[in-house]
Design a protein around this motif. Structure first.
Motif, PDB file in Angstrom:
ATOM      1  N   ARG A  87       0.901  -1.170   0.000  1.00 54.87           N
ATOM      2  CA  ARG A  87       0.000   0.000   0.000  1.00 54.87           C
ATOM      3  C   ARG A  87       0.928   1.204   0.000  1.00 54.87           C
ATOM      4  N   ASP A  88       1.580   1.442  -1.137  1.00 54.22           N
ATOM      5  CA  ASP A  88       2.645   2.435  -1.196  1.00 54.22           C
ATOM      6  C   ASP A  88       2.109   3.869  -1.140  1.00 54.22           C
ATOM      7  N   ALA A  89       2.769   4.674  -0.384  1.00 58.35           N
ATOM      8  CA  ALA A  89       2.477   6.120  -0.333  1.00 58.35           C
ATOM      9  C   ALA A  89       3.628   6.799   0.388  1.00 58.35           C
ATOM     10  N   PRO A  90       4.005   8.010  -0.068  1.00 58.52           N
ATOM     11  CA  PRO A  90       4.989   8.760   0.713  1.00 58.52           C
ATOM     12  C   PRO A  90       4.467   8.905   2.138  1.00 58.52           C
ATOM     13  N   PHE A  91       5.364   8.925   3.096  1.00 61.74           N
ATOM     14  CA  PHE A  91       4.946   8.843   4.503  1.00 61.74           C
ATOM     15  C   PHE A  91       3.963   9.956   4.890  1.00 61.74           C
ATOM     16  N   SER A 134      12.223  -8.948   1.627  1.00 62.43           N
ATOM     17  CA  SER A 134      12.380  -8.107   0.434  1.00 62.43           C
ATOM     18  C   SER A 134      13.651  -7.290   0.533  1.00 62.43           C
ATOM     19  N   ILE A 135      14.190  -6.951  -0.620  1.00 63.47           N
ATOM     20  CA  ILE A 135      15.310  -5.997  -0.676  1.00 63.47           C
ATOM     21  C   ILE A 135      14.934  -4.700   0.053  1.00 63.47           C
ATOM     22  N   ASN A 136      13.642  -4.370   0.024  1.00 66.78           N
ATOM     23  CA  ASN A 136      13.235  -3.096   0.626  1.00 66.78           C
ATOM     24  C   ASN A 136      13.165  -3.160   2.150  1.00 66.78           C
ATOM     25  N   GLY A 137      13.199  -4.377   2.697  1.00 69.10           N
ATOM     26  CA  GLY A 137      13.365  -4.530   4.142  1.00 69.10           C
ATOM     27  C   GLY A 137      14.820  -4.325   4.541  1.00 69.10           C
ATOM     28  N   ALA A 143       8.268   5.675  -0.266  1.00 70.66           N
ATOM     29  CA  ALA A 143       6.827   5.334  -0.321  1.00 70.66           C
ATOM     30  C   ALA A 143       6.502   3.970   0.272  1.00 70.66           C
ATOM     31  N   GLN A 144       7.468   3.370   0.985  1.00 71.21           N
ATOM     32  CA  GLN A 144       7.211   2.042   1.557  1.00 71.21           C
ATOM     33  C   GLN A 144       7.607   1.961   3.042  1.00 71.21           C
ATOM     34  N   ALA A 145       7.352   2.996   3.807  1.00 67.50           N
ATOM     35  CA  ALA A 145       7.685   2.931   5.242  1.00 67.50           C
ATOM     36  C   ALA A 145       6.966   1.750   5.888  1.00 67.50           C
ATOM     37  N   PRO A 177      14.023 -11.104  -1.967  1.00 62.99           N
ATOM     38  CA  PRO A 177      14.012 -10.895  -3.419  1.00 62.99           C
ATOM     39  C   PRO A 177      14.205  -9.410  -3.720  1.00 62.99           C
ATOM     40  N   GLY A 178      14.881  -9.138  -4.810  1.00 60.83           N
ATOM     41  CA  GLY A 178      14.877  -7.776  -5.348  1.00 60.83           C
ATOM     42  C   GLY A 178      13.609  -7.597  -6.156  1.00 60.83           C
ATOM     43  N   TYR A 179      13.696  -6.799  -7.188  1.00 59.44           N
ATOM     44  CA  TYR A 179      12.500  -6.535  -8.019  1.00 59.44           C
ATOM     45  C   TYR A 179      12.309  -7.690  -9.011  1.00 59.44           C
ATOM     46  N   ASP A 183       3.001  -9.267 -10.730  1.00 64.06           N
ATOM     47  CA  ASP A 183       1.957  -8.223 -10.767  1.00 64.06           C
ATOM     48  C   ASP A 183       2.289  -7.071  -9.818  1.00 64.06           C
ATOM     49  N   MET A 184       2.893  -7.420  -8.651  1.00 62.82           N
ATOM     50  CA  MET A 184       3.183  -6.389  -7.647  1.00 62.82           C
ATOM     51  C   MET A 184       4.146  -5.342  -8.205  1.00 62.82           C
ATOM     52  N   VAL A 185       5.166  -5.803  -8.889  1.00 59.97           N
ATOM     53  CA  VAL A 185       6.158  -4.866  -9.429  1.00 59.97           C
ATOM     54  C   VAL A 185       5.600  -4.191 -10.687  1.00 59.97           C
ATOM     55  N   MET A 186       4.794  -4.921 -11.465  1.00 64.94           N
ATOM     56  CA  MET A 186       4.214  -4.335 -12.670  1.00 64.94           C
ATOM     57  C   MET A 186       3.213  -3.222 -12.315  1.00 64.94           C
ATOM     58  N   ALA A 187       2.729  -3.223 -11.053  1.00 64.47           N
ATOM     59  CA  ALA A 187       1.793  -2.170 -10.623  1.00 64.47           C
ATOM     60  C   ALA A 187       2.519  -0.847 -10.351  1.00 64.47           C
ATOM     61  N   VAL A 188       3.833  -0.884 -10.254  1.00 67.91           N
ATOM     62  CA  VAL A 188       4.611   0.340 -10.059  1.00 67.91           C
ATOM     63  C   VAL A 188       4.567   1.126 -11.376  1.00 67.91           C
ATOM     64  N   PRO A 189       4.345   2.444 -11.310  1.00 70.95           N
ATOM     65  CA  PRO A 189       4.287   3.231 -12.557  1.00 70.95           C
ATOM     66  C   PRO A 189       5.505   2.949 -13.444  1.00 70.95           C
TER      67      PRO A 189
HETATM   68  N1  CAA Z   1      12.959   8.894  -4.614  1.00 74.29           N
HETATM   69  C1  CAA Z   1      12.870  10.205  -4.384  1.00 74.29           C
HETATM   70  N2  CAA Z   1      11.799  10.945  -4.714  1.00 74.29           N
HETATM   71  C2  CAA Z   1      10.765  10.296  -5.280  1.00 74.29           C
HETATM   72  C3  CAA Z   1      10.775   8.937  -5.526  1.00 74.29           C
HETATM   73  C4  CAA Z   1      11.935   8.219  -5.176  1.00 74.29           C
HETATM   74  N3  CAA Z   1      12.044   6.908  -5.384  1.00 74.29           N
HETATM   75  N4  CAA Z   1       9.596   8.573  -6.066  1.00 74.29           N
HETATM   76  C5  CAA Z   1       8.852   9.693  -6.172  1.00 74.29           C
HETATM   77  N5  CAA Z   1       9.563  10.730  -5.696  1.00 74.29           N
HETATM   78  C6  CAA Z   1       9.144  12.118  -5.594  1.00 74.29           C
HETATM   79  C7  CAA Z   1       8.417  12.611  -6.830  1.00 74.29           C
HETATM   80  O1  CAA Z   1       9.353  12.982  -7.803  1.00 74.29           O
HETATM   81  C8  CAA Z   1       7.606  13.751  -6.281  1.00 74.29           C
HETATM   82  O2  CAA Z   1       8.436  14.859  -6.132  1.00 74.29           O
HETATM   83  P1  CAA Z   1       7.833  16.334  -6.371  1.00 74.29           P
HETATM   84  O3  CAA Z   1       6.693  16.477  -5.395  1.00 74.29           O
HETATM   85  O4  CAA Z   1       8.991  17.221  -6.065  1.00 74.29           O
HETATM   86  O5  CAA Z   1       7.402  16.349  -7.799  1.00 74.29           O
HETATM   87  C9  CAA Z   1       7.267  13.311  -4.864  1.00 74.29           C
HETATM   88  O6  CAA Z   1       8.182  12.246  -4.566  1.00 74.29           O
HETATM   89  C10 CAA Z   1       5.863  12.797  -4.693  1.00 74.29           C
HETATM   90  O7  CAA Z   1       5.512  12.087  -5.837  1.00 74.29           O
HETATM   91  P2  CAA Z   1       4.007  11.859  -6.199  1.00 74.29           P
HETATM   92  O8  CAA Z   1       3.170  13.067  -5.954  1.00 74.29           O
HETATM   93  O9  CAA Z   1       4.004  11.240  -7.546  1.00 74.29           O
HETATM   94  O10 CAA Z   1       3.569  10.814  -5.097  1.00 74.29           O
HETATM   95  P3  CAA Z   1       2.294   9.967  -5.037  1.00 74.29           P
HETATM   96  O11 CAA Z   1       1.586  10.295  -3.792  1.00 74.29           O
HETATM   97  O12 CAA Z   1       1.502  10.053  -6.300  1.00 74.29           O
HETATM   98  O13 CAA Z   1       2.905   8.531  -4.896  1.00 74.29           O
HETATM   99  C11 CAA Z   1       4.286   6.655  -5.545  1.00 74.29           C
HETATM  100  C12 CAA Z   1       3.517   7.879  -5.999  1.00 74.29           C
HETATM  101  C13 CAA Z   1       3.398   5.785  -4.672  1.00 74.29           C
HETATM  102  C14 CAA Z   1       5.488   7.094  -4.729  1.00 74.29           C
HETATM  103  C15 CAA Z   1       4.691   5.943  -6.840  1.00 74.29           C
HETATM  104  O14 CAA Z   1       5.660   6.736  -7.461  1.00 74.29           O
HETATM  105  C16 CAA Z   1       5.226   4.561  -6.601  1.00 74.29           C
HETATM  106  O15 CAA Z   1       4.471   3.614  -6.561  1.00 74.29           O
HETATM  107  N6  CAA Z   1       6.548   4.435  -6.503  1.00 74.29           N
HETATM  108  C17 CAA Z   1       7.195   3.132  -6.407  1.00 74.29           C
HETATM  109  C18 CAA Z   1       7.416   2.716  -4.992  1.00 74.29           C
HETATM  110  C19 CAA Z   1       8.109   1.382  -5.044  1.00 74.29           C
HETATM  111  O16 CAA Z   1       9.227   1.247  -5.500  1.00 74.29           O
HETATM  112  N7  CAA Z   1       7.425   0.352  -4.561  1.00 74.29           N
HETATM  113  C20 CAA Z   1       7.949  -0.997  -4.651  1.00 74.29           C
HETATM  114  C21 CAA Z   1       6.857  -1.894  -5.123  1.00 74.29           C
HETATM  115  S1  CAA Z   1       7.456  -3.496  -5.578  1.00 74.29           S
HETATM  116  C22 CAA Z   1       7.674  -4.272  -4.141  1.00 74.29           C
HETATM  117  O17 CAA Z   1       7.405  -3.806  -3.100  1.00 74.29           O
HETATM  118  C23 CAA Z   1       8.237  -5.656  -4.232  1.00 74.29           C
HETATM  119  C24 CAA Z   1       9.541  -5.736  -3.565  1.00 74.29           C
HETATM  120  O18 CAA Z   1       9.600  -6.309  -2.464  1.00 74.29           O
HETATM  121  C25 CAA Z   1      10.746  -5.242  -4.212  1.00 74.29           C
END
Ligand code: CAA
Length: 240
Positions: A87-91, A134-137, A143-145, A177-179, A183-189
């Motif tokens: 449920r990714d979102a900036p903190f 996960s690598i992210n742990g 966006a993954q606090a 795992p890394g990336y 489907d989970m990773v494909m959901a990332v923009p």
């Molecule tokens: N590093 C630094 N800054 C970043 C960033 C990053 N990785 N990603 C986004 N930002 C910045 C943006 O550039 C933007 O900056 P400005 O406000 O200055 O333009 C700011 O953060 C906020 O961006 P958004 O307004 O686009 O944020 P949002 O609320 O729409 O959220 C998001 C978008 C959720 C962060 C989306 O970009 C996203 O999903 N990112 C990917 C997160 C990710 O890597 N998740 C891993 C999923 S896969 C997984 O989890 C499996 C595994 O185990 C590996």
């Protein structure tokens, strides 16, 4: 005699590859899923692997489901706690609900899955616990606090269980795992994903089967001296 393995979230993504690889290695496999009946039915049809529906975030449902698997197939020797959500979102935008859902599924769900199985493993003097972290742990992620906190929690969990289970023939290990192309990773923009791939020295996403092969090794009798470890499979993206 063939051993029995339980894989949570075992009908899709990395979990499906793990279920299939364990079956190929000779295990009786039960795969759980939380909601997607269609994907689970298709998975069973294609693989012959039995699926069970329960929510890993619910302790009572997990306990009941595990009792059913053990009645149907046999005592569980190998448990792979794989079920996880994002449920990714900036903190500053993350809601308490996004925090709670991820913690309940990814971290409490691991407790709920392993806890009912653990006493039987102790009694029988054998067990393999594999937690998919996960690598992210390990490195954290923008966006993954919530997710990173749970995946880091997995590492403390297996290190503790490793110490408690060792004298009873049980090992507990984590895979980070890394990336991986799921489907989970494909959901990332797409733009974000492309930038992530550019940070992977191997130059590509991983394949689910590359994680599944690590699980088969950790599940095996041959891996008995590997306990409390973290295996990183991330294409060189991050070293610990
Ligand atoms: N590093 C630094 N800054 C970043 C960033 C990053 N990785 N990603 C986004 N930002 C910045 C943006 O550039 C933007 O900056 P400005 O406000 O200055 O333009 C700011 O953060 C906020 O961006 P958004 O307004 O686009 O944020 P949002 O609320 O729409 O959220 C998001 C978008 C959720 C962060 C989306 O970009 C996203 O999903 N990112 C990917 C997160 C990710 O890597 N998740 C891993 C999923 S896969 C997984 O989890 C499996 C595994 O185990 C590996």
């Amino acid at each position: 005699m063939a051993r029995t393995a339980l894989v949570t979230g075992g009908s899709r993504g990395i979990g499906a590859a793990i279920s299939q690889a364990l079956k190929n290695a000779g295990y009786h496999v039960a795969a759980t899923y939380a909601g997607n009946d269609e994907a689970a039915a298709k998975f069973t049809q294609e693989t012959g692997i039995q699926t069970y529906k329960w929510n890993a975030a619910d302790y009572d449902a997990s306990k009941e489901g595990i009792a059913k698997v053990e009645a149907d197939i046999g005592p569980i020797d190998v448990v792979v706690a794989n079920a996880g959500i994002t449920r990714d979102a900036p903190f500053h935008k993350m809601t308490p609900a996004q925090w709670k859902e991820v913690v309940d599924t990814n971290l409490t769900g691991v407790f709920n899955t392993v806890h009912p199985i653990w006493p039987g493993m102790r009694e029988r003097g054998f067990g393999r616990v594999v937690v998919i972290s996960s690598i992210n742990g390990q490195k954290g992620q923008f966006a993954q606090a919530n997710y990173a906190a749970t995946k880091a929690g997995d590492l403390g969990f297996v290190k503790s269980l490793a110490q408690e289970g060792a004298a009873k023939g049980i090992t507990a290990n984590a895979i980070c795992p890394g990336y991986i192309a799921t489907d989970m990773v494909m959901a990332v923009p797409e733009k974000v994903r492309d930038s992530i791939v550019s940070q992977i020295p191997t130059g590509r996403l991983g394949e689910p089967e590359e994680i599944a092969r690590c699980v088969v090794f950790l599940a095996s009798d041959d891996s008995g001296f590997i306990n409390g470890s973290t295996i990183s499979a991330n294409g060189g993206q991050f070293f610990v």
